[in-house]
Design a protein around this motif. Sequence first.
Motif, PDB file in Angstrom:
ATOM      1  N   ASN A 128       0.840  -1.203   0.000  1.00 27.31           N
ATOM      2  CA  ASN A 128       0.000   0.000   0.000  1.00 27.31           C
ATOM      3  C   ASN A 128       0.875   1.252   0.000  1.00 27.31           C
ATOM      4  O   ASN A 128       1.214   1.795   1.048  1.00 27.31           O
ATOM      5  CB  ASN A 128      -0.927  -0.020   1.220  1.00 27.31           C
ATOM      6  N   ASP A 130       0.332   4.343  -0.770  1.00 29.82           N
ATOM      7  CA  ASP A 130      -0.253   5.557  -0.187  1.00 29.82           C
ATOM      8  C   ASP A 130      -0.047   5.611   1.320  1.00 29.82           C
ATOM      9  O   ASP A 130       0.088   6.691   1.903  1.00 29.82           O
ATOM     10  CB  ASP A 130      -1.751   5.637  -0.508  1.00 29.82           C
ATOM     11  N   TYR A 132       2.574   4.678   2.897  1.00 24.52           N
ATOM     12  CA  TYR A 132       3.921   5.193   3.151  1.00 24.52           C
ATOM     13  C   TYR A 132       3.957   6.708   3.016  1.00 24.52           C
ATOM     14  O   TYR A 132       4.700   7.390   3.726  1.00 24.52           O
ATOM     15  CB  TYR A 132       4.926   4.546   2.192  1.00 24.52           C
ATOM     16  N   GLY A 133       3.157   7.207   2.115  1.00 32.01           N
ATOM     17  CA  GLY A 133       3.049   8.656   1.979  1.00 32.01           C
ATOM     18  C   GLY A 133       2.511   9.291   3.242  1.00 32.01           C
ATOM     19  O   GLY A 133       2.976  10.360   3.654  1.00 32.01           O
ATOM     20  N   GLN A 134       1.552   8.632   3.865  1.00 27.34           N
ATOM     21  CA  GLN A 134       0.989   9.159   5.112  1.00 27.34           C
ATOM     22  C   GLN A 134       2.001   9.101   6.257  1.00 27.34           C
ATOM     23  O   GLN A 134       2.012   9.972   7.125  1.00 27.34           O
ATOM     24  CB  GLN A 134      -0.274   8.378   5.482  1.00 27.34           C
ATOM     25  N   ALA A 143       3.245  13.951   1.101  1.00 26.98           N
ATOM     26  CA  ALA A 143       2.835  12.559   0.901  1.00 26.98           C
ATOM     27  C   ALA A 143       2.803  12.178  -0.574  1.00 26.98           C
ATOM     28  O   ALA A 143       3.313  11.121  -0.969  1.00 26.98           O
ATOM     29  CB  ALA A 143       1.465  12.321   1.533  1.00 26.98           C
ATOM     30  N   LYS A 144       2.223  13.018  -1.403  1.00 26.55           N
ATOM     31  CA  LYS A 144       2.094  12.708  -2.835  1.00 26.55           C
ATOM     32  C   LYS A 144       3.465  12.608  -3.491  1.00 26.55           C
ATOM     33  O   LYS A 144       3.732  11.681  -4.268  1.00 26.55           O
ATOM     34  CB  LYS A 144       1.249  13.772  -3.525  1.00 26.55           C
ATOM     35  N   VAL A 147       5.249   9.320  -2.526  1.00 21.42           N
ATOM     36  CA  VAL A 147       4.757   8.143  -3.251  1.00 21.42           C
ATOM     37  C   VAL A 147       5.278   8.138  -4.681  1.00 21.42           C
ATOM     38  O   VAL A 147       5.663   7.085  -5.218  1.00 21.42           O
ATOM     39  CB  VAL A 147       3.221   8.090  -3.220  1.00 21.42           C
TER      40      VAL A 147
END
Length: 210
Positions: A128, A130, A132-134, A143-144, A147
């Motif tokens: 997942n 996303d 890791y972005g969080q 975050a974006k 990723v």
Amino acid sequence: MKIVYVYDALCGWCYGFSPVITQFQEKYKDSLSFEVISGGMITGGRIGPIGEVASYISWAYKGVEKATGVKFGSEFLNKTLKNGDAIFTSVPTAIALSVFKNLDPNNNIRFASALQRAIYYDGIEPENLDAYGQIALKFGLDAKSFVLKMKDPLYKKLAEDDFKKSAELNVSGYPTIFIKINGTYQKIGSGYIPFSELKSNYLSIKKRMK
């Protein structure tokens, strides 16, 4: 002198060791630098659904909890582990660490710890991206953008370089902790050890250098 911490984000004993290495860094951050290397515990043919190893994890985690005091979360135990279809792979976590080391190398110990908590307490699935972005967001990163960098082949190459480095150091289990002095590596910890033992091992080497 540098502390080189070879771990794997999917290693349960490394999860248990996270508070120890974090405490150690906090105590010695003014006199030592720290680097985390991803070992690549689950790569290649070992990658597969977590259900394939669920029977082992379902009892092994209790030993980690008892020895280390860490807790595995209900989101992991009752959802990710029980569902059994999440792909267990060390590659995405290693890529995430490679991205983070490039952006914020001074906090790689804390980030590695955050990765493990996300998996073994919050129950995120390793693939997942996303999620890791969080995690990166909590460290003040975008975050974006994080990723997007994870999808860049450069960081997969850096993750693979970590795996190779672990092999070159003859690491056969995780966690393994080295102190690097003048280009040479001396092992100061292997497997889970308490803070007092890690500290004693480090001070013993430091004393011999005087």
